[in-house]
Design a protein around this motif. Structure first.
Motif, PDB file in Angstrom:
ATOM      1  N   GLY A  77     -40.185  49.121 -16.660  1.00 29.22           N
ATOM      2  CA  GLY A  77     -41.496  49.700 -16.379  1.00 29.22           C
ATOM      3  C   GLY A  77     -42.259  50.016 -17.648  1.00 29.22           C
ATOM      4  N   LEU A 105     -43.524  46.739 -19.110  1.00 34.36           N
ATOM      5  CA  LEU A 105     -44.653  46.241 -18.330  1.00 34.36           C
ATOM      6  C   LEU A 105     -45.924  47.049 -18.616  1.00 34.36           C
ATOM      7  CD1 LEU A 105     -42.970  45.502 -14.904  1.00 34.36           C
ATOM      8  CD2 LEU A 105     -44.088  43.845 -16.391  1.00 34.36           C
ATOM      9  N   VAL A 145     -52.741  45.063 -12.669  1.00 38.87           N
ATOM     10  CA  VAL A 145     -51.520  44.508 -12.081  1.00 38.87           C
ATOM     11  C   VAL A 145     -50.294  44.919 -12.890  1.00 38.87           C
ATOM     12  CG1 VAL A 145     -50.278  42.345 -11.663  1.00 38.87           C
ATOM     13  CG2 VAL A 145     -52.633  42.591 -10.908  1.00 38.87           C
ATOM     14  N   LEU A 146     -50.366  44.821 -14.212  1.00 38.24           N
ATOM     15  CA  LEU A 146     -49.199  45.185 -15.025  1.00 38.24           C
ATOM     16  C   LEU A 146     -48.904  46.680 -14.966  1.00 38.24           C
ATOM     17  CD1 LEU A 146     -49.695  42.861 -18.105  1.00 38.24           C
ATOM     18  CD2 LEU A 146     -47.868  42.763 -16.422  1.00 38.24           C
ATOM     19  N   TYR A 195     -49.584  48.586 -12.368  1.00 37.13           N
ATOM     20  CA  TYR A 195     -49.014  48.801 -11.032  1.00 37.13           C
ATOM     21  C   TYR A 195     -47.545  48.380 -10.999  1.00 37.13           C
ATOM     22  CZ  TYR A 195     -48.043  48.327  -6.096  1.00 37.13           C
ATOM     23  OH  TYR A 195     -47.457  48.422  -4.870  1.00 37.13           O
ATOM     24  N   LEU A 196     -47.233  47.240 -11.573  1.00 37.20           N
ATOM     25  CA  LEU A 196     -45.836  46.796 -11.611  1.00 37.20           C
ATOM     26  C   LEU A 196     -44.971  47.760 -12.410  1.00 37.20           C
ATOM     27  CD1 LEU A 196     -46.224  42.938 -12.048  1.00 37.20           C
ATOM     28  CD2 LEU A 196     -45.479  44.173 -10.011  1.00 37.20           C
ATOM     29  N   LEU A 241     -43.897  50.718 -10.371  1.00 41.72           N
ATOM     30  CA  LEU A 241     -42.793  50.485  -9.439  1.00 41.72           C
ATOM     31  C   LEU A 241     -41.441  50.774 -10.080  1.00 41.72           C
ATOM     32  CD1 LEU A 241     -43.959  47.176  -7.728  1.00 41.72           C
ATOM     33  CD2 LEU A 241     -44.127  49.502  -6.841  1.00 41.72           C
ATOM     34  N   ARG A 253     -48.779  56.108 -13.149  1.00 43.03           N
ATOM     35  CA  ARG A 253     -50.037  55.370 -13.265  1.00 43.03           C
ATOM     36  C   ARG A 253     -51.080  56.232 -13.957  1.00 43.03           C
ATOM     37  NH1 ARG A 253     -50.848  53.368  -7.135  1.00 43.03           N
ATOM     38  NH2 ARG A 253     -48.722  52.697  -6.820  1.00 43.03           N
TER      39      ARG A 253
END
Length: 75
Positions: free
Chosen positions: A4, A7, A54-55, A57-58, A61, A66
């Motif tokens: 994470g 990313l 997108v990165l 958000y990934l 996960l 965020r």
């Protein structure tokens, strides 16, 4: 957690690169008096924004928080 973090950091790095490309396209539009470069700047900015979102958000996960801009408001 490490995935994470990687990313999320790559998302911020890509956003910075696309922001520099956007600035360069705007600079070319101003110095060369060519309006077509503004379209390139808009496409570059939109691509960078989507890539960043997108990165990030990934990364969320895998346990990275965020940014405030992407969080949902809890009522």
């Amino acid at each position: 957690m490490m995935i994470g973090l990687i990313l999320a950091l790559s998302g911020w790095a890509c956003a910075a690169i696309y922001l520099l490309l956007t600035g360069q396209a705007i600079g070319k539009a101003v110095t060369g008096a060519n309006v077509s470069f503004l379209g390139d700047a808009a496409v570059s900015f939109a691509t960078g924004l989507v890539n960043w979102a997108v990165l990030i958000y990934l990364g969320s996960l895998f346990g990275i928080r965020r940014p405030r801009l992407l969080r949902r408001k809890k009522n």
